[in-house]
Design an enzyme around this catalytic site. Structure first.
Site, short mmCIF file in Angstrom:
data_model
loop_
_atom_site.label_atom_id
_atom_site.label_comp_id
_atom_site.label_asym_id
_atom_site.label_seq_id
_atom_site.Cartn_x
_atom_site.Cartn_y
_atom_site.Cartn_z
N ASP A 22 -98.23 -57.41 -90.83
CA ASP A 22 -96.73 -56.55 -90.61
C ASP A 22 -95.65 -58.39 -89.75
O ASP A 22 -96.04 -58.86 -90.72
CB ASP A 22 -97.60 -55.96 -89.13
CG ASP A 22 -96.27 -54.95 -89.49
OD1 ASP A 22 -95.11 -55.20 -88.91
OD2 ASP A 22 -97.09 -53.98 -89.77
N THR A 63 -94.60 -60.99 -87.17
CA THR A 63 -94.96 -61.78 -86.42
C THR A 63 -93.56 -62.52 -86.25
O THR A 63 -92.44 -62.49 -87.04
CB THR A 63 -95.87 -62.35 -86.63
OG1 THR A 63 -96.36 -63.19 -85.78
CG2 THR A 63 -95.55 -64.10 -88.52
N TYR A 64 -93.40 -63.16 -84.77
CA TYR A 64 -92.63 -64.15 -84.60
C TYR A 64 -93.21 -66.37 -84.66
O TYR A 64 -94.05 -65.87 -84.78
CB TYR A 64 -91.96 -64.33 -82.97
CG TYR A 64 -91.65 -65.36 -82.29
CD1 TYR A 64 -90.14 -65.67 -82.82
CD2 TYR A 64 -92.03 -66.22 -81.72
CE1 TYR A 64 -89.87 -66.74 -81.80
CE2 TYR A 64 -91.62 -66.66 -80.79
CZ TYR A 64 -90.01 -67.41 -81.70
OH TYR A 64 -89.28 -68.11 -80.96
N ALA A 83 -102.08 -65.82 -84.33
CA ALA A 83 -102.01 -64.60 -85.66
C ALA A 83 -102.43 -65.85 -86.55
O ALA A 83 -102.14 -66.54 -86.88
CB ALA A 83 -100.70 -64.10 -85.67
N CYS A 119 -97.91 -57.85 -85.36
CA CYS A 119 -98.24 -57.50 -86.01
C CYS A 119 -98.65 -55.98 -85.74
O CYS A 119 -99.54 -55.30 -87.14
CB CYS A 119 -100.12 -58.17 -85.66
SG CYS A 119 -99.71 -59.92 -85.72
#
Length: 224
Positions: free
Chosen positions: A87, A89-90, A151, A182
């Site tokens: 999904d 994320t940074y 992640a 996420c």
């Protein structure tokens, strides 16, 4: 998990800070080269300027971006779609991003196993700094309690991998407040620096992660 890659060569490239769009183009080029057999397996290690990336699961809705476009712009955060699983994320300074370009053929053609192996690399890396990280049933990534330390979001094309993982080393965790990481409710994020209370940098962690990656995947690191 033990490695059985047969001692294939691995080229580790430590690239410093690379804009997200440039990293996408580099991965595409390297995947094509790897598929054609013109280079060995490669592990790219780098950092990104502030960016929010959207995986396949975020294509239908951007509801997990909590900040407005104006707020993202004010804080210098770009938004890019990414051809990977997962999904939103940074990525940003202080986060170690790894993009493995691996040919999983002939004996590792199992996506689930590949993701578990990446988790194992990250768990071993955290352990080297005294952090007991682990998995959470039903969730991808590496965790310490209810907080995500790393992640994972991958892409495979004809069994050659790209994209990969992001390990928070000394990341400014406030930036994660711009998103719902996420798309998961009720969990937080953490970093190696926060967990250890040490002034760790990405440069400190890169050689350890490269060593653990080679061990888990049975590769022999080549000079780069």
């Amino acid at each position: 998990m033990t490695a059985d890659g047969g001692g294939l060569p691995l080229e580790v490239r430590r690239l410093g800070t690379v804009p997200y769009r440039e990293a996408l183009a580099l991965q595409q080029r390297l995947v094509a080269e790897r598929q054609a057999g013109r280079l060995p397996d490669v592990l790219l290690l780098l950092q990104h300027p502030h960016v929010v990336s959207l995986g396949v699961a975020a294509r239908r809705s951007r509801a997990n971006i909590l900040a407005s476009a104006d707020e993202l712009a004010r804080r210098g955060v770009d938004v890019h779609e990414a051809p990977r699983g997962g999904d939103v994320t940074y990525h940003g300074p202080g986060q170690l991003v790894g993009y493995p370009i691996l040919d999983l053929r002939p004996d590792r053609c199992d996506v689930h196993r590949y993701v578990r192996d990446l988790e194992e690399v990250l768990i071993r890396t955290a352990s080297a700094f005294g952090v007991a990280a682990g998995r959470v049933a039903g969730l991808t990534g590496v965790w310490v309690g209810d907080d995500k330390l790393a992640a994972i979001g991958v892409r495979l094309s004809r069994w050659v991998t790209s994209h990969g993982f992001a390990l928070n080393v000394d990341t400014d965790l406030d930036y994660f407040g711009l998103i719902r990481p996420c798309g998961i409710h009720g969990r937080g994020v953490t970093s190696l620096a926060a967990l250890t209370g040490r002034g760790l940098t990405v440069g400190d962690v890169e050689p350890v992660l490269a060593r653990e990656f080679a061990g888990v995947f049975g590769r022999v690191r080549a000079q780069s």
